[in-house]
Design a protein around this motif. Sequence first.
Motif, short mmCIF file in Angstrom:
data_model
loop_
_atom_site.label_atom_id
_atom_site.label_comp_id
_atom_site.label_asym_id
_atom_site.label_seq_id
_atom_site.Cartn_x
_atom_site.Cartn_y
_atom_site.Cartn_z
N GLY A 116 110.28 -33.82 9.82
CA GLY A 116 110.71 -32.47 9.53
C GLY A 116 111.40 -31.87 10.74
O GLY A 116 111.94 -32.60 11.58
N LEU A 117 111.39 -30.55 10.84
CA LEU A 117 112.00 -29.85 11.97
C LEU A 117 110.93 -29.05 12.70
O LEU A 117 110.07 -28.42 12.08
CB LEU A 117 113.10 -28.90 11.48
CG LEU A 117 114.33 -29.54 10.85
CD1 LEU A 117 115.30 -28.46 10.37
CD2 LEU A 117 115.03 -30.47 11.83
N CYS A 118 111.02 -29.06 14.02
CA CYS A 118 110.10 -28.27 14.84
C CYS A 118 110.63 -26.84 14.88
O CYS A 118 111.67 -26.56 15.48
CB CYS A 118 110.02 -28.87 16.24
SG CYS A 118 108.74 -28.11 17.27
N VAL A 119 109.92 -25.91 14.23
CA VAL A 119 110.42 -24.54 14.07
C VAL A 119 109.71 -23.55 15.00
O VAL A 119 110.13 -22.40 15.12
CB VAL A 119 110.28 -24.08 12.61
CG1 VAL A 119 111.15 -24.94 11.70
CG2 VAL A 119 108.82 -24.13 12.16
N ASP A 120 108.64 -23.98 15.64
CA ASP A 120 107.92 -23.15 16.61
C ASP A 120 107.09 -24.11 17.46
O ASP A 120 106.99 -25.30 17.15
CB ASP A 120 107.03 -22.14 15.89
CG ASP A 120 106.75 -20.90 16.74
OD1 ASP A 120 106.94 -20.98 17.97
OD2 ASP A 120 106.35 -19.87 16.17
N THR A 121 106.52 -23.61 18.53
CA THR A 121 105.75 -24.49 19.41
C THR A 121 104.66 -25.21 18.63
O THR A 121 103.77 -24.58 18.05
CB THR A 121 105.13 -23.69 20.56
OG1 THR A 121 106.18 -23.03 21.28
CG2 THR A 121 104.38 -24.61 21.51
N ASN A 122 104.79 -26.55 18.57
CA ASN A 122 103.84 -27.42 17.87
C ASN A 122 103.70 -27.08 16.39
O ASN A 122 102.65 -27.33 15.79
CB ASN A 122 102.47 -27.38 18.55
CG ASN A 122 102.52 -27.96 19.96
OD1 ASN A 122 103.33 -28.83 20.26
ND2 ASN A 122 101.65 -27.47 20.84
N VAL A 123 104.75 -26.52 15.81
CA VAL A 123 104.78 -26.24 14.37
C VAL A 123 105.90 -27.06 13.74
O VAL A 123 107.08 -26.80 13.98
CB VAL A 123 104.98 -24.75 14.07
CG1 VAL A 123 105.06 -24.51 12.55
CG2 VAL A 123 103.86 -23.92 14.68
N CYS A 124 105.53 -28.04 12.94
CA CYS A 124 106.50 -28.93 12.29
C CYS A 124 106.61 -28.54 10.82
O CYS A 124 105.62 -28.57 10.09
CB CYS A 124 106.06 -30.38 12.43
SG CYS A 124 107.24 -31.57 11.74
N GLU A 125 107.80 -28.16 10.40
CA GLU A 125 108.06 -27.84 8.99
C GLU A 125 108.61 -29.09 8.32
O GLU A 125 109.71 -29.54 8.64
CB GLU A 125 109.05 -26.68 8.87
CG GLU A 125 109.32 -26.25 7.45
CD GLU A 125 108.16 -25.49 6.82
OE1 GLU A 125 108.20 -25.28 5.59
OE2 GLU A 125 107.22 -25.10 7.54
N PRO A 126 107.87 -29.70 7.39
CA PRO A 126 108.31 -30.97 6.80
C PRO A 126 109.59 -30.81 5.99
O PRO A 126 109.84 -29.75 5.39
CB PRO A 126 107.13 -31.36 5.90
CG PRO A 126 105.97 -30.57 6.38
CD PRO A 126 106.55 -29.29 6.91
N TYR A 127 110.40 -31.87 5.96
CA TYR A 127 111.53 -31.91 5.05
C TYR A 127 111.01 -31.89 3.61
O TYR A 127 109.91 -32.37 3.34
CB TYR A 127 112.35 -33.18 5.27
CG TYR A 127 113.04 -33.26 6.60
CD1 TYR A 127 113.87 -32.25 7.04
CD2 TYR A 127 112.87 -34.38 7.42
CE1 TYR A 127 114.52 -32.33 8.27
CE2 TYR A 127 113.51 -34.47 8.65
CZ TYR A 127 114.33 -33.45 9.07
OH TYR A 127 114.96 -33.53 10.28
N PRO A 128 111.78 -31.35 2.68
CA PRO A 128 111.31 -31.31 1.30
C PRO A 128 111.31 -32.69 0.66
O PRO A 128 112.15 -33.54 0.97
CB PRO A 128 112.33 -30.39 0.62
CG PRO A 128 113.58 -30.54 1.42
CD PRO A 128 113.12 -30.73 2.84
N THR A 129 110.37 -32.90 -0.23
CA THR A 129 110.36 -34.07 -1.11
C THR A 129 110.62 -33.56 -2.52
O THR A 129 109.84 -32.77 -3.06
CB THR A 129 109.01 -34.80 -1.05
OG1 THR A 129 108.78 -35.26 0.28
CG2 THR A 129 109.00 -35.99 -2.01
N TYR A 130 111.73 -34.00 -3.11
CA TYR A 130 112.11 -33.52 -4.43
C TYR A 130 111.44 -34.36 -5.51
O TYR A 130 111.28 -35.58 -5.36
CB TYR A 130 113.63 -33.55 -4.59
CG TYR A 130 114.35 -32.66 -3.62
CD1 TYR A 130 114.37 -31.28 -3.80
CD2 TYR A 130 114.99 -33.18 -2.50
CE1 TYR A 130 115.01 -30.45 -2.90
CE2 TYR A 130 115.63 -32.35 -1.59
CZ TYR A 130 115.64 -30.98 -1.80
OH TYR A 130 116.27 -30.17 -0.90
#
Length: 316
Positions: A116-130
């Motif tokens: 996914g993308l790191c959007v905040d310190t140690n916060v990973c927002e996963p890529y979507p699974t369709y």
Amino acid sequence: MRHALPSPLPLPLPFYVSLLLAACGGSSSSDGPDALTPDGSPDSSVARERSGTVEITEDRWIFPEDSGGGESVTSQVAARFYDGREPSFHREAMRAGDCVLRTFTIASCTPACTDGLCVDTNVCEPYPTYVSAGRLTITGLRTPVQIDPMQSWYYPDGPLPADLFADDASITASLAGATIPALSITTSGVRPITPDITGGKLVAPYPAAADVIVRWTPSGGDERVRLTLNANNRGHGAPYEAIIECDVADSAGQVAVAPALLDAFPATEAWTICAGTDCPPSKLARYRRGATLVGEREVDLVVASTFTFGIEHRLP
């Protein structure tokens, strides 16, 4: 004059991402799972995550006059459904009046964010699974629409008429069911919207000495209107650096963007051609929405008339 259009985003981030908080003028079929009555306000205390959406849009895109001018009138049907919730790569940075500024900042995650993308310190927002919701059937349009998903992606198999729905049409989206169970959602058509934006672009000065106001003629109905101002991104398919979104009742006839939001917005040009990035346009949308619950999350149907334009925001 022909123009190069921005590449489609593999991650559908702008505009409709935050429509999950907006509901107006729609209804949900009692045949669907856990039928939901729309709450009528984007700032409702009932804020639900979204696991899928069907979008039906008539669009008029006005190209900036200083880039050759011209316009494109099209319509679109799109749908997407997620394994879990819809991802959110932007974080709220500021709110003023009816508008909110959301930004995307590359952060640092330990361990590294690999799925996914790191959007905040140690916060990973996963890529979507369709995932699939089975065949999509839409009734109430000027032409019948049935879409069978291809690897969980939903696209019409042919061109659609620019005038896709009547202003007062009753429009129903029905899903045959798969990973997302079978359901049906109904809402209504909307009237076309034309704002007081001339020359194909909105100029937002820096520093902003006063609100930037966008006006339109109300339809007389119960629709809502959303203004979305998009900054550029750092590469094809990447999240936009910032998004300003404003949502009001259509009857308001205008929306005001506060100077503080504009001054915090990245430098942006009213591009029609760019390389290496998506140079996204901005939009004003008059819309109605219906929704139904699947478990604790929503699946919604959004019917909109959109006016697409560029934004020019030059910093020193």
